[in-house]
Every structure is written in C-alpha cells, then in structure tokens.
Enzyme design. Sequence first.
Site, PDB file in Angstrom:
ATOM      1  N   ARG A  86       0.874  -1.191   0.000  1.00 53.49           N
ATOM      2  CA  ARG A  86       0.000   0.000   0.000  1.00 53.49           C
ATOM      3  C   ARG A  86       0.894   1.218   0.000  1.00 53.49           C
ATOM      4  O   ARG A  86       1.705   1.410   0.902  1.00 53.49           O
ATOM      5  CB  ARG A  86      -0.906   0.002   1.238  1.00 53.49           C
ATOM      6  CG  ARG A  86      -1.605   1.332   1.436  1.00 53.49           C
ATOM      7  CD  ARG A  86      -2.716   1.287   2.458  1.00 53.49           C
ATOM      8  NE  ARG A  86      -3.892   0.624   1.941  1.00 53.49           N
ATOM      9  CZ  ARG A  86      -5.117   0.766   2.444  1.00 53.49           C
ATOM     10  NH1 ARG A  86      -5.318   1.546   3.490  1.00 53.49           N
ATOM     11  NH2 ARG A  86      -6.146   0.134   1.923  1.00 53.49           N
ATOM     12  N   HIS A 110      -7.438   0.827  -6.379  1.00 54.00           N
ATOM     13  CA  HIS A 110      -7.655   0.004  -5.176  1.00 54.00           C
ATOM     14  C   HIS A 110      -8.322  -1.304  -5.635  1.00 54.00           C
ATOM     15  O   HIS A 110      -9.498  -1.550  -5.375  1.00 54.00           O
ATOM     16  CB  HIS A 110      -8.541   0.764  -4.179  1.00 54.00           C
ATOM     17  CG  HIS A 110      -8.507   0.220  -2.796  1.00 54.00           C
ATOM     18  ND1 HIS A 110      -7.768  -0.894  -2.436  1.00 54.00           N
ATOM     19  CD2 HIS A 110      -9.121   0.642  -1.653  1.00 54.00           C
ATOM     20  CE1 HIS A 110      -7.934  -1.135  -1.153  1.00 54.00           C
ATOM     21  NE2 HIS A 110      -8.745  -0.221  -0.656  1.00 54.00           N
ATOM     22  N   GLN A 163     -10.317  -3.737  -3.244  1.00 54.64           N
ATOM     23  CA  GLN A 163     -11.615  -3.228  -2.794  1.00 54.64           C
ATOM     24  C   GLN A 163     -12.690  -3.467  -3.851  1.00 54.64           C
ATOM     25  O   GLN A 163     -13.815  -3.857  -3.539  1.00 54.64           O
ATOM     26  CB  GLN A 163     -11.496  -1.727  -2.498  1.00 54.64           C
ATOM     27  CG  GLN A 163     -12.781  -1.117  -1.968  1.00 54.64           C
ATOM     28  CD  GLN A 163     -13.142  -1.621  -0.581  1.00 54.64           C
ATOM     29  OE1 GLN A 163     -12.343  -1.534   0.331  1.00 54.64           O
ATOM     30  NE2 GLN A 163     -14.351  -2.155  -0.422  1.00 54.64           N
ATOM     31  N   ASP A 196     -17.105   7.387  -1.268  1.00 46.48           N
ATOM     32  CA  ASP A 196     -15.782   7.246  -0.652  1.00 46.48           C
ATOM     33  C   ASP A 196     -15.453   8.610  -0.040  1.00 46.48           C
ATOM     34  O   ASP A 196     -16.131   9.608  -0.317  1.00 46.48           O
ATOM     35  CB  ASP A 196     -14.766   6.848  -1.753  1.00 46.48           C
ATOM     36  CG  ASP A 196     -13.337   6.658  -1.245  1.00 46.48           C
ATOM     37  OD1 ASP A 196     -13.146   6.465  -0.030  1.00 46.48           O
ATOM     38  OD2 ASP A 196     -12.409   6.703  -2.079  1.00 46.48           O
ATOM     39  N   CYS A 238     -16.471   2.016   0.822  1.00 51.32           N
ATOM     40  CA  CYS A 238     -15.298   1.173   1.078  1.00 51.32           C
ATOM     41  C   CYS A 238     -14.789   1.321   2.503  1.00 51.32           C
ATOM     42  O   CYS A 238     -14.056   0.456   2.974  1.00 51.32           O
ATOM     43  CB  CYS A 238     -14.198   1.475   0.062  1.00 51.32           C
ATOM     44  SG  CYS A 238     -13.567   3.163   0.142  1.00 51.32           S
ATOM     45  N   ARG A 293     -13.691  -8.205   1.812  1.00 47.46           N
ATOM     46  CA  ARG A 293     -12.269  -8.020   1.502  1.00 47.46           C
ATOM     47  C   ARG A 293     -11.510  -9.329   1.744  1.00 47.46           C
ATOM     48  O   ARG A 293     -10.658  -9.724   0.968  1.00 47.46           O
ATOM     49  CB  ARG A 293     -11.685  -6.899   2.361  1.00 47.46           C
ATOM     50  CG  ARG A 293     -12.270  -5.514   2.103  1.00 47.46           C
ATOM     51  CD  ARG A 293     -11.911  -5.020   0.724  1.00 47.46           C
ATOM     52  NE  ARG A 293     -10.473  -5.037   0.530  1.00 47.46           N
ATOM     53  CZ  ARG A 293      -9.632  -4.073   0.949  1.00 47.46           C
ATOM     54  NH1 ARG A 293     -10.114  -2.993   1.535  1.00 47.46           N
ATOM     55  NH2 ARG A 293      -8.334  -4.161   0.722  1.00 47.46           N
TER      56      ARG A 293
END
Length: 298
Positions: free
Chosen positions: A101, A128, A131, A218, A257, A285
């Site tokens: 990440r 991402h 996700q 988001d 998310c 996830r």
Amino acid sequence: MNHLLSIEELNAELLNNLVDSAVTIKAERSKPSSQPLAGQTWAMIFTKSSTRTRVSFEVGVRELGGSIMFLSSNDIQLGRGEPIKDTARVLGRMVHGCIIRTFDQQDVVDFSKFGNIPTINALTDDEHPCQILADLLTIKEKLGTWDNKKVVFIGDGDNNMSRSWIWAAKHLGFELVIAAPKSCLPPTNFMEQVGASNITLTDDPIAACKDADIINTDVWLSMGQEGQAEKEALFGAYQVNKELLEHANDDHIVLHCLPAYRGKEITEEILELHADTIFQQAENRLHAQKAVLTKIAQ
Ligand code: CP
Ligand code: NVA
C-alpha cells in the site's frame, strides 16, 4: 495470474473468475481448506494507514497456510530513502509474495518487476483493486448480478476508487456514472484511454442517482490529501443522504469502502440504514483477497 497490480490490467473473465471463487471460498470458510500458501512467507509493506486491508490480508494469508509479516515503511529502510527497486530485490530473495500500500502506482509496478515475486496492490493513488473485487462480490450477493445495473460513484471522481470502478465498468460493461464537482471528474485523456461508452461523467448528483441500483461513495479527501479544505468545500452537494437517494431505484444498495466520515460524504442515517451491506462489503475483503491469493498460488 502472477500479480494483482490494477483492475485496468484484468479482464472480464478474470474478474468473474475471482468473484466466483470468492463466493466458494466464503461459503466453505468453516471447512478445512486446502493450504495453497503452505510453507510460504508473505510481506506487507504499507506507507499509508489501514484497518481492513491489513487485517484481511493477515487473516487471509494465515487461513491459506502461509505466514505473513507487516512492515511499516517507517520501520524499514524504505522510509529512509532506500529505493523500492532495492527493497524489492532484497525481499524477492526472502519472501514468496508482497502486498503493498503506497502512493505511486509505479512503485508497485517496479516492485513486481525487480522483486520477481507475486505482488498485490493494496491501494495506491491510482487504484484500489482489492476493494473493487470485494465490492463486486457484495453486489453479486445482494443483487445477484451487476449486468444491466446502474452503478453510481459519487464523490471524488478522480481518486483510486473511482478509477478502479471505471476499469471494472470498462471490462464488465455495466452502466457507470461518475458524479463529482467538475474539477474532480476524471480527466479527458484518462477517459479517452479507457474508451468506454457505458461510462458517463456528470457534475449533477441528482441526475446521476436517478434510477440507480448501486450508489457508491468514498472519502472526499483521500490519504495524502488531508487538510485540503478548498477541495473538500467543493463536495457539499455530493453527500449521500436521504434526499439524494429518493432519486434512486427503490431496491438500491449503498456501498462505502470505509473508513466513512459521517456528516461529510455520507450521513449517519444512511450509513446506519445500509450498515448491513457496508460491513458485509468490508468482510468481503477477506474472501475476495483469499481468491486472489489462491489464484496467484495456482
Ligand atoms: N477500504 C480500505 O481499504 O480500508 P483500510 O484503509 O482500512 O484498509
Ligand atoms: N480513496 C480512499 C480510499 C480509502 C480506502 C483513500 O485513498 O484514502
């Protein structure tokens, strides 16, 4: 599949395959599982905060028989300026895979090249992918399919989540509307690169939500943008709230998310009304990433 670097580089067959595999892995979690990562050690290098991604990968790798170590960039020499390509060449000789990440997508790409081990993008400024796989799984569970559904992404139209949604829509063909202030819509050159007629951009949140089946939001300010008050001030009309959702289909679902900032991109009322879906999405996830790890281990 050797890596998961982006949704961009996947295709419909792989996306369907990973989501279907996640459905099975989820259903069979309580049974003794095959251990495709037995004998393997995976590393996680995170230069940004995480709750869901970190925990779901730590649990997922262990459930698949592997060991995992978490490396905060502050604790390793990367944080003192050691290049990613050198970090990759060292880890590549010691661990079996790496989950990263960070900010720059190129760092994840470079790690995959120089490390020569399976590399998974756990969020960059561009994408991402993990996700999105969990989100697709959630849509499949809640609505049966994404075919012929109208998906709306409302908020910062030019962040990692919106871009990954754009690539998912390009591959899978569902209708996607990105609703954002004009200056936060994805740039023309990016949309030309994507080249998908099933994706539209608008700065009108009400028009976007009309007859929508899936409303996805988001944070307005992604990690690394903290304190950009001028940008945040643009989003007042883009809050997912009761009034906006009145324009959506009656059986719509809301995705987030997480982490969520109540009172900003979503109201407390709507988050709690849709908490069942949103926390199922968070749980997914784990299952989606186990599908990715299993595919990579094949
Ligand atoms: N959605 C997500 O990636 O959450 P974390 O930042 O907590 O990992
Ligand atoms: N766009 C958000 C996603 C967090 C999971 C960010 O990058 O901070």
